[in-house]
Design a protein around this motif. Structure first.
Motif, short mmCIF file in Angstrom:
data_model
loop_
_atom_site.label_atom_id
_atom_site.label_comp_id
_atom_site.label_asym_id
_atom_site.label_seq_id
_atom_site.Cartn_x
_atom_site.Cartn_y
_atom_site.Cartn_z
N PRO A 1 -2.53 10.06 -8.37
CA PRO A 1 -2.84 11.49 -8.31
C PRO A 1 -3.78 11.81 -7.15
O PRO A 1 -4.61 11.00 -6.75
CB PRO A 1 -3.53 11.76 -9.66
CG PRO A 1 -3.11 10.62 -10.54
CD PRO A 1 -2.95 9.45 -9.64
N ALA A 2 -3.64 13.01 -6.62
CA ALA A 2 -4.51 13.44 -5.53
C ALA A 2 -5.94 13.54 -6.02
O ALA A 2 -6.20 13.83 -7.19
CB ALA A 2 -4.03 14.80 -5.01
N ALA A 3 -6.88 13.25 -5.15
CA ALA A 3 -8.32 13.34 -5.45
C ALA A 3 -8.71 12.47 -6.62
O ALA A 3 -9.62 12.80 -7.39
CB ALA A 3 -8.72 14.79 -5.71
N CYS A 4 -8.02 11.34 -6.76
CA CYS A 4 -8.33 10.40 -7.86
C CYS A 4 -8.94 9.14 -7.27
O CYS A 4 -8.40 8.55 -6.33
CB CYS A 4 -7.06 10.06 -8.63
SG CYS A 4 -7.34 8.98 -10.04
N GLN A 5 -10.08 8.72 -7.78
CA GLN A 5 -10.76 7.53 -7.30
C GLN A 5 -10.16 6.29 -7.98
O GLN A 5 -10.26 6.13 -9.20
CB GLN A 5 -12.26 7.61 -7.62
CG GLN A 5 -13.04 6.37 -7.20
CD GLN A 5 -14.46 6.35 -7.73
OE1 GLN A 5 -14.86 7.25 -8.48
NE2 GLN A 5 -15.22 5.34 -7.35
#
Length: 387
Positions: free
Chosen positions: A36-40
């Motif tokens: 997922p986008a913006a997932c660490q």
């Protein structure tokens, strides 16, 4: 938002390959093939499993490193107790909690012991709480016991049964007393109805007969289960069968399935230390499976240490279960048994982010957890890392 990558992800309902499991705060956001986008991304692991759940345990009541005489599973003052709460004897500094967490067992339902005909209220707990109040997740009924155990406590205090019929008779007497009072109240009119009051203990019995509260029944032998079913028929009780270790023929499991009565089976791998376990054998699992009764697996900690819950599933595999089905029993099915399936048991959106990351196949004797998460928080990691 954080995520981990799993080469194999046991979700509690199926087995998925090469997926990212994302979570935020205490909850799972989802599982997807793409990050997922913006997932660490905080780790990549060969296998991830849901948190394991033990539906019948005495962890924190009988504590590791303490003499048995200091155990608090049974209150010995009398044979019938409706108001004690297992949570009140729970001590979270029991070292067994850390051992269980390290092996991915993050939740238990603690119940009073089986020395009393009725022992008190159960408590579903998380193993990683600071104190007993924070540990509470929910409730799952009142503990009762049939068969050998309650008749074996004749040297304890109070009025005690010496036979099976005596134990069942003492419980039946209490049920009759409350049912008679309910009948009198229903027949009364006006102010006379309000004069018929129920004590705190009687209210517990009233809720049991109304099906509002489940009776969690320790019982091993076929004929003791038959006696329990007669009580069910007479008083409309909603029950679970817990243990059933001596059942070595399929018929009683088939009857339980017909009645939609679930079974908390086990503990497996324990020593048959009393006569009512003379037929106890892992091969009895075949009757459980063939009957199609709903069941979960228990450790009955400390009879089997909570940390060994996964180990006992090998007998299911030997009886034909897949590894996915075995994981499902001690995650989703155990959660459903306790009525907490909307919180834990599966790795799906909205469930708690409670899972275990393995360095290999969990069913390989050399594999072990390398990270354990409970409700989004990293609880265990052999070597500190970014979590």
């Amino acid at each position: 938002m954080k995520c981990i990558f799993a080469d194999q992800l046991y979700t509690g309902t199926d087995l998925r390959s090469q997926v990212f499991l994302s979570f935020k705060g205490t909850d799972i956001i989802g599982a997807a093939k793409t990050k997922p986008a913006a997932c660490q991304l905080i780790g990549e692991f060969p296998v991830v499993t849901p948190a394991f759940i033990d539906p019948h345990s005495h962890i924190g009541l009988y504590r590791a490193g303490e003499p048995e005489s200091e155990g608090e599973g049974n209150e010995q003052a009398r044979a019938l107790f409706f108001l004690p709460d297992a949570l009140d004897s729970l001590q979270m500094d029991d070292p067994a909690f850390a051992d269980a967490i390290e092996m991915g067992v993050l939740y238990s339902c603690i119940v009073p012991g089986s020395g009393n005909i009725v022992g008190g209220l159960s408590a579903i707990i998380r193993h990683f709480a600071n104190n007993s109040s924070e540990a509470l997740v929910g409730r799952a009924g009142v503990k009762a016991a049939f068969g050998y155990n309650p008749m074996s406590t004749r040297n304890w205090k109070g009025e005690r049964p010496t036979t099976r019929m005596g134990a069942v008779g003492m419980f039946r007497e209490k049920l009759y007393q409350v049912r008679d009072k309910l009948d009198r109240r229903q027949a009364a009119k006006g102010k006379e109805k309000d004069k018929i009051e129920f004590s705190a203990e009687e209210r517990v019995l009233r809720d049991l007969m109304a099906g509002k509260t489940i009776l969690r029944c320790h019982v091993h032998k076929t004929d003791d289960i038959a006696a329990l079913l007669r009580l069910v028929d007479a008083f409309g009780l909603r029950v679970t069968v817990e243990h059933a270790g001596d059942v070595h023929q399929p018929e009683i499991f088939t009857e339980l399935r017909r009645r939609n009565i679930p079974v908390a089976f086990g503990p497996l791998d324990s020593f048959a230390y009393k006569v009512e376990l003379r037929h106890e054998n892992w091969r009895n699992i075949r009757h459980l499976i063939d009957s199609e009764v709903f069941f979960g697996l228990i450790t009955d900690h400390p009879v089997i240490p909570a940390r060994n819950l996964l180990l006992t599933t090998r007998w299911l595999i030997r009886c034909g279960y897949t590894r996915q089905q075995a994981i499902e029993v001690i995650s989703r099915k155990n959660a459903e048994f306790l009525g907490i399936e909307k919180k834990v048991g599966t790795l799906r959106k909205g469930r708690w982010a409670s899972f275990t990351c393995w360095n290999g196949d969990p069913f390989d004797l050399t594999a072990y957890p390398v990270a354990v998460f409970g409700e989004g928080r990293c609880l265990y990691q052999p070597q500190a890392a970014n979590c």
